[in-house]
Design a protein around this motif. Structure first.
Motif, mmCIF file in Angstrom:
data_model
loop_
_atom_site.group_PDB
_atom_site.id
_atom_site.type_symbol
_atom_site.label_atom_id
_atom_site.label_comp_id
_atom_site.label_asym_id
_atom_site.label_seq_id
_atom_site.Cartn_x
_atom_site.Cartn_y
_atom_site.Cartn_z
ATOM 1 N N LEU A 133 0.813 -1.216 0.000
ATOM 2 C CA LEU A 133 0.000 0.000 0.000
ATOM 3 C C LEU A 133 0.847 1.267 0.000
ATOM 4 C CD1 LEU A 133 -2.977 -0.824 2.409
ATOM 5 C CD2 LEU A 133 -2.947 -0.807 -0.087
ATOM 6 N N VAL A 166 -6.932 -4.644 6.452
ATOM 7 C CA VAL A 166 -5.838 -3.715 6.756
ATOM 8 C C VAL A 166 -5.530 -3.814 8.243
ATOM 9 C CG1 VAL A 166 -6.396 -2.155 4.866
ATOM 10 C CG2 VAL A 166 -7.449 -1.791 7.095
ATOM 11 N N LEU A 175 -7.306 4.413 3.111
ATOM 12 C CA LEU A 175 -7.675 3.649 1.919
ATOM 13 C C LEU A 175 -9.056 4.053 1.403
ATOM 14 C CD1 LEU A 175 -6.599 1.437 0.053
ATOM 15 C CD2 LEU A 175 -7.669 -0.261 1.543
ATOM 16 N N GLN A 178 -9.084 7.066 -0.715
ATOM 17 C CA GLN A 178 -8.669 6.861 -2.098
ATOM 18 C C GLN A 178 -9.840 6.457 -2.997
ATOM 19 O OE1 GLN A 178 -5.646 6.957 -3.778
ATOM 20 N NE2 GLN A 178 -4.542 7.810 -2.031
ATOM 21 N N TYR A 319 -0.417 4.184 5.074
ATOM 22 C CA TYR A 319 -1.074 3.019 4.480
ATOM 23 C C TYR A 319 -0.526 1.690 4.999
ATOM 24 C CZ TYR A 319 -2.697 6.463 1.052
ATOM 25 O OH TYR A 319 -3.259 7.551 0.451
#
Length: 407
Positions: A133, A166, A175, A178, A319
Motif C-alpha cells: 500500500l 488492513v 484507503l 482513495q 497506508y
C-alpha cells in the motif's frame, strides 16, 4: 477447506506473521482444514514457528523458486504471476470455502483482479494488505508510478466477493479516502503477532522505584550501580525511507553522552553501504551485514536495548503498519517514537509508546533520563507493553478475525 496463498515473501521474511495468521484462522474455524501454498523455504520457516503439528493444517510448496539477483524485479514479478496461476489452479481443483492471499505485489493485485472474474467467479476471497500500500503514495520515480497504477487498478474489484484486511483503523480511513474500495469491503485486523515468545515475567508496574529485583525496570538504579551505559537503538530494515538518517541526527545531538560512554546507540538489521556511509562520526553501532538478520539474532539484539527508537514521521505509515515495533512490545521494551497515525493508534490500543514531535524533543527526553528524570514513566511504558502482550493474544486476535469472516 481454507486455502492460504503466500506468493510474495521468500524464506523467513514474514514467516512469523504468516504463522500467526495460520494459527488465528485455525482458531477462528476449528472445524475447517487449512492448506497453505508458499515457497518451500518459507514453509520450513513457518514450521519452526508453529509449536505443535496439526493434522488439519497442510502445506504445498511452489515449484518456481524466487530469483534474487539477475533481473531482480522482472523475475520477482514473473515468479509471483506463476505462483498466482498455481494458486488459481489449486482453487479450481479443491473448491475452498475461502481463499486467503497473505500478500500481493501491486502487479499481483492487478493480475488477480483480471483473472478471478473468469476463473474464480464465485470464489470468496480475503486479501491481507501489507507494505504494497505504500505505493499509493505519490512519487516521481517512473517504476514506482507504474506500480502505483497497477496497485490502484488491482484494488478496484467492483462486485467481486473480496474482502480486504488492513492492519489499523487509520489505514482503513486512508484507503477509503482513495475511493478504491467499498466501505463494506474493508475490515481492520490488528497486526497478526504471537506475543507469547517473550519468556519474560509479566508484573504490574509499581508506583515507586527500586522496589523489585529486576534492575532493568529501573534505569536510574542501573546507572548509579555503574552496571553499563544506557543502551538505546532501532532495528529492522535500516532504509532511507524509514528515516534512518534521523538516528544519526539524534547521535549528533547526544554526541557528548556517547563520547563519555554514558550512552550507547545502536542499529540492528539489514544495513546497506550507503546507509553505513552516513554514520560519519561512528557514534552509532551498526550491523555488519547487508542481509536480513535471522529472527533469533535480531531478538537477541533487541533484548539488549533499554529503549527502542522509531523515526517514522507523520507522513509515514499512512497506508502500512510497523512489524518491528511489535518485536519491541513483545520484549517489553519502552518505545520512543516520532508521532504518526499508526503509532498513535497503537498508543490508543494500550501500547507503551512515548511520542515526540521532533528528534530534538526525543534527544532532550533521553538526556533527562540520564539525569535521573522520567523513571516512573519509563517503567510504566515497559509494563504497558507487558500488559499489551497479555491482552492481545492469538486467541483474542482470532476472535476479531472470526467476526471479519462472518460478515
Amino acid at each position: 477447506m481454507i486455502l492460504i496463498a503466500e506468493t510474495v515473501h521468500p524464506g523467513e521474511v514474514h514467516a512469523e506473521i504468516n504463522s500467526a495468521l495460520v494459527a488465528m484462522l485455525r482458531e477462528a474455524r476449528r472445524d475447517t482444514s487449512i492448506m497453505m501454498m508458499a515457497e518451500d523455504a518459507h514453509i520450513q520457516a513457518l514450521k519452526r514457528y508453529r509449536r505443535v503439528a496439526d493434522a488439519r493444517v497442510s502445506f504445498q510448496a511452489f515449484r518456481h523458486r524466487f530469483v534474487s539477483k539477475k533481473c531482480y524485479w522482472q523475475w520477482k514479478i514473473l515468479g509471483e504471476w506463476l505462483r498466482i496461476f498455481s494458486v488459481i489452479r489449486a482453487a479450481r481443483k479443491c473448491h475452498p470455502s475461502l481463499l486467503v492471499w497473505t500478500a500481493l505485489f501491486p502487479t499481483g493485485h492487478w493480475l488477480v483482479r483480471i483473472l478471478t472474474p473468469f476463473l474464480l467467479h464465485k470464489q470468496r476471497q480475503v486479501v491481507v494488505l501489507h507494505g504494497e500500500l505504500s505505493y499509493l503514495e505519490h512519487t516521481s520515480r517512473l517504476s514506482e508510478k507504474a506500480l502505483h497504477f497497477f496497485l490502484k487498478a488491482g484494488l478496484r474489484r467492483g462486485r467481486q466477493p473480496v474482502r480486504f484486511i488492513v492492519l489499523s483503523d487509520p489505514i482503513a480511513v486512508a484507503l477509503l479516502n482513495q475511493q478504491l474500495c467499498c466501505p463494506n469491503q474493508i475490515s481492520v485486523l490488528p497486526h497478526p503477532f504471537d506475543y507469547r515468545l517473550s519468556g519474560e515475567k509479566i508484573s504490574e508496574p509499581d508506583n515507586t522505584l527500586g522496589s523489585g529485583d529486576d534492575k532493568k525496570t529501573n534505569i536510574n538504579l542501573r546507572l548509579n550501580d555503574g552496571i553499563k551505559p544506557l543502551h538505546i537503538g532501532t532495528f529492522g530494515s535500516l532504509q532511507a525511507r524509514k528515516n534512518i538518517h534521523l538516528l544519526f541526527q539524534l547521535a549528533d545531538i547526544l554526541e557528548d553522552l556517547v563520547r563519555d560512554k554514558r550512552l550507547i546507540i545502536s542499529a540492528s538489521g539489514k544495513c546497506s553501504p550507503e546507509i553505513r556511509a552516513e554514520n560519519r562520526g561512528e557514534l552509532v553501532q551498526l550491523s555488519s551485514s547487508n542481509q536480513f538478520m535471522p529472527r533469533e539474532a535480531l531478538r537477541a539484539e533487541i533484548a539488549q536495548l533499554d529503549l527502542a527508537l522509531f523515526f517514522h514521521d507523520k507522513a509515514a505509515y499512512r497506508y502500512t503498519a510497523s512489524g518491528a515495533v511489535h518485536e519491541a512490545i513483545r520484549l517489553h521494551r519502552p518505545v520512543l517514537a516520532l508521532g504518526n497515525s499508526y503509532m498513535k493508534w497503537l498508543v490508543r490500543q494500550g501500547a507503551g509508546i512515548k511520542l515526540f514531535e521532533s528528534v530534538e524533543d526525543m534527544a532532550e527526553y533521553i538526556r533527562q533520563i540520564l539525569d535521573g528524570r522520567h523513571q516512573i514513566e519509563v517503567q510504566k511504558l515497559r509494563h504497558a507493553n507487558a500488559r499489551f502482550c497479555l491482552t492481545h493474544t492469538l486467541e483474542q486476535q482470532s476472535t476479531v478475525l472470526a467476526q471479519i469472516l462472518d460478515k
